[in-house]
Design a protein around this motif. Structure first.
Motif, PDB file in Angstrom:
ATOM      1  N   MET A  14      35.088 -17.111 -15.825  1.00 11.84           N
ATOM      2  CA  MET A  14      34.507 -15.478 -16.093  1.00 11.84           C
ATOM      3  C   MET A  14      33.263 -15.407 -16.230  1.00 11.84           C
ATOM      4  SD  MET A  14      35.965 -12.262 -16.778  1.00 11.84           S
ATOM      5  CE  MET A  14      35.186 -11.192 -17.947  1.00 11.84           C
ATOM      6  N   VAL A  15      32.042 -15.081 -15.608  1.00  8.95           N
ATOM      7  CA  VAL A  15      30.945 -15.264 -15.886  1.00  8.95           C
ATOM      8  C   VAL A  15      30.604 -13.146 -16.224  1.00  8.95           C
ATOM      9  CG1 VAL A  15      28.617 -15.126 -15.379  1.00  8.95           C
ATOM     10  CG2 VAL A  15      29.990 -17.291 -14.600  1.00  8.95           C
ATOM     11  N   ARG A  16      29.798 -13.468 -17.306  1.00 10.01           N
ATOM     12  CA  ARG A  16      29.963 -12.852 -18.222  1.00 10.01           C
ATOM     13  C   ARG A  16      28.024 -11.965 -17.973  1.00 10.01           C
ATOM     14  NH1 ARG A  16      31.917 -10.079 -23.650  1.00 10.01           N
ATOM     15  NH2 ARG A  16      31.875  -7.918 -23.173  1.00 10.01           N
ATOM     16  N   LEU A  17      27.676 -11.090 -17.486  1.00  6.59           N
ATOM     17  CA  LEU A  17      26.343 -10.012 -16.958  1.00  6.59           C
ATOM     18  C   LEU A  17      26.080  -9.650 -19.033  1.00  6.59           C
ATOM     19  CD1 LEU A  17      27.268  -7.562 -14.091  1.00  6.59           C
ATOM     20  CD2 LEU A  17      26.361 -10.456 -13.857  1.00  6.59           C
ATOM     21  N   PRO A  18      24.592 -10.379 -18.438  1.00  5.83           N
ATOM     22  CA  PRO A  18      23.889  -9.601 -20.266  1.00  5.83           C
ATOM     23  C   PRO A  18      24.078  -8.363 -19.864  1.00  5.83           C
ATOM     24  CG  PRO A  18      22.714 -10.925 -18.457  1.00  5.83           C
ATOM     25  CD  PRO A  18      23.722 -10.538 -17.593  1.00  5.83           C
ATOM     26  N   LEU A  19      24.498  -8.029 -21.312  1.00  7.69           N
ATOM     27  CA  LEU A  19      23.782  -6.828 -22.107  1.00  7.69           C
ATOM     28  C   LEU A  19      23.071  -6.056 -21.409  1.00  7.69           C
ATOM     29  CD1 LEU A  19      26.307  -6.935 -24.969  1.00  7.69           C
ATOM     30  CD2 LEU A  19      26.896  -6.642 -22.992  1.00  7.69           C
ATOM     31  N   THR A  20      22.713  -5.048 -21.507  1.00  7.79           N
ATOM     32  CA  THR A  20      21.619  -3.639 -21.213  1.00  7.79           C
ATOM     33  C   THR A  20      21.242  -3.867 -22.511  1.00  7.79           C
ATOM     34  OG1 THR A  20      23.098  -2.393 -20.807  1.00  7.79           O
ATOM     35  CG2 THR A  20      22.416  -3.247 -18.921  1.00  7.79           C
ATOM     36  N   ARG A  56      25.547  -1.890 -10.356  1.00  7.12           N
ATOM     37  CA  ARG A  56      23.782  -1.340 -10.300  1.00  7.12           C
ATOM     38  C   ARG A  56      23.158  -3.411 -10.360  1.00  7.12           C
ATOM     39  NH1 ARG A  56      23.710   3.844 -11.456  1.00  7.12           N
ATOM     40  NH2 ARG A  56      22.708   3.665 -13.089  1.00  7.12           N
ATOM     41  N   ALA A  57      23.764  -3.568 -11.969  1.00  8.20           N
ATOM     42  CA  ALA A  57      22.699  -4.711 -12.157  1.00  8.20           C
ATOM     43  C   ALA A  57      23.793  -6.177 -11.666  1.00  8.20           C
ATOM     44  CB  ALA A  57      23.426  -4.642 -13.718  1.00  8.20           C
ATOM     45  N   ARG A  58      24.818  -6.049 -11.193  1.00 10.80           N
ATOM     46  CA  ARG A  58      25.779  -6.805 -10.666  1.00 10.80           C
ATOM     47  C   ARG A  58      25.251  -6.786  -9.296  1.00 10.80           C
ATOM     48  NH1 ARG A  58      30.460  -5.306 -12.366  1.00 10.80           N
ATOM     49  NH2 ARG A  58      30.990  -4.223 -10.759  1.00 10.80           N
ATOM     50  N   GLU A  59      24.687  -5.881  -8.635  1.00 10.62           N
ATOM     51  CA  GLU A  59      24.250  -5.585  -7.284  1.00 10.62           C
ATOM     52  C   GLU A  59      22.628  -6.424  -6.839  1.00 10.62           C
ATOM     53  OE1 GLU A  59      24.434  -1.743  -5.593  1.00 10.62           O
ATOM     54  OE2 GLU A  59      26.411  -1.508  -5.371  1.00 10.62           O
ATOM     55  N   ARG A  60      21.972  -6.141  -8.280  1.00 13.12           N
ATOM     56  CA  ARG A  60      20.707  -6.539  -8.437  1.00 13.12           C
ATOM     57  C   ARG A  60      20.059  -7.908  -8.609  1.00 13.12           C
ATOM     58  NH1 ARG A  60      19.660  -2.630 -12.316  1.00 13.12           N
ATOM     59  NH2 ARG A  60      20.336  -3.903 -14.162  1.00 13.12           N
ATOM     60  N   MET A  61      22.244  -9.004  -9.695  1.00 15.67           N
ATOM     61  CA  MET A  61      22.272 -10.058  -9.932  1.00 15.67           C
ATOM     62  C   MET A  61      21.821 -10.614  -8.043  1.00 15.67           C
ATOM     63  SD  MET A  61      23.567 -10.552 -12.930  1.00 15.67           S
ATOM     64  CE  MET A  61      23.112 -12.362 -13.524  1.00 15.67           C
ATOM     65  N   ALA A  62      23.045 -10.373  -7.262  1.00 18.13           N
ATOM     66  CA  ALA A  62      23.347 -10.440  -5.993  1.00 18.13           C
ATOM     67  C   ALA A  62      22.605 -10.307  -5.396  1.00 18.13           C
ATOM     68  CB  ALA A  62      24.539  -9.885  -5.718  1.00 18.13           C
ATOM     69  N   SER A  63      21.638  -9.599  -5.362  1.00 20.99           N
ATOM     70  CA  SER A  63      20.084  -9.442  -4.521  1.00 20.99           C
ATOM     71  C   SER A  63      19.280 -10.530  -4.842  1.00 20.99           C
ATOM     72  CB  SER A  63      20.005  -8.336  -4.078  1.00 20.99           C
ATOM     73  OG  SER A  63      19.113  -8.151  -5.341  1.00 20.99           O
TER      74      SER A  63
END
Length: 100
Positions: free
Chosen positions: A1-7, A93-100
Motif C-alpha cells: 500500500m502506497v501512502r500519500l504524502p500528508l498535506t 482531491r489529492a488522489r485525483e491530482r496525483m492520478a492526473s
C-alpha cells in the motif's frame, strides 16, 4: 500500500492533536495512559509529538476514552478554523491530482 504524502493541513492537525492529548493527559504518566488505552507508550509519544499526524481512529478513540474526552471534543480542539468534517474529500482531491 502506497501512502500519500500528508498535506500541510494534516501535519498541522496532527500537531494540534498532540498538544491536546498532552494537555488532557495532565500529570498522568504517558506509560499509564498508553497501557490503559491498549497502545504502546512509543505510539502515544509519537502521536503527542506530532510524528504520527494521522493515527488510526480506534487509537484516538481509545486514548480519548482513557482521558475522559469525547470524540467531539477532540475534533473541536484539532480541526482547523475553516475545516469541516470533510477530510476524506481533501484526500480524494489529492488522489485525483496525483492520478492526473
Amino acid at each position: 500500500m502506497v501512502r500519500l504524502p500528508l498535506t500541510p493541513a494534516e501535519i498541522e492537525r496532527g500537531q494540534r492533536l498532540g498538544d491536546f492529548l498532552r494537555r488532557a493527559r495532565g500529570q498522568r504518566s504517558m506509560l499509564d495512559v498508553a497501557l490503559d488505552a491498549g497502545i504502546s507508550p512509543e505510539t502515544l509519544r509519537k502521536i503527542e509529538s506530532g510524528r504520527v499526524a494521522t493515527p488510526a481512529f480506534p487509537t484516538i478513540a481509545a486514548i480519548a476514552d482513557v482521558l475522559g474526552a469525547s470524540l467531539d471534543a477532540v475534533w473541536a480542539e484539532i480541526k482547523g478554523p475553516d475545516e469541516e468534517i470533510e477530510p476524506a474529500a481533501s484526500r480524494r482531491r489529492a488522489r485525483e491530482r496525483m492520478a492526473s
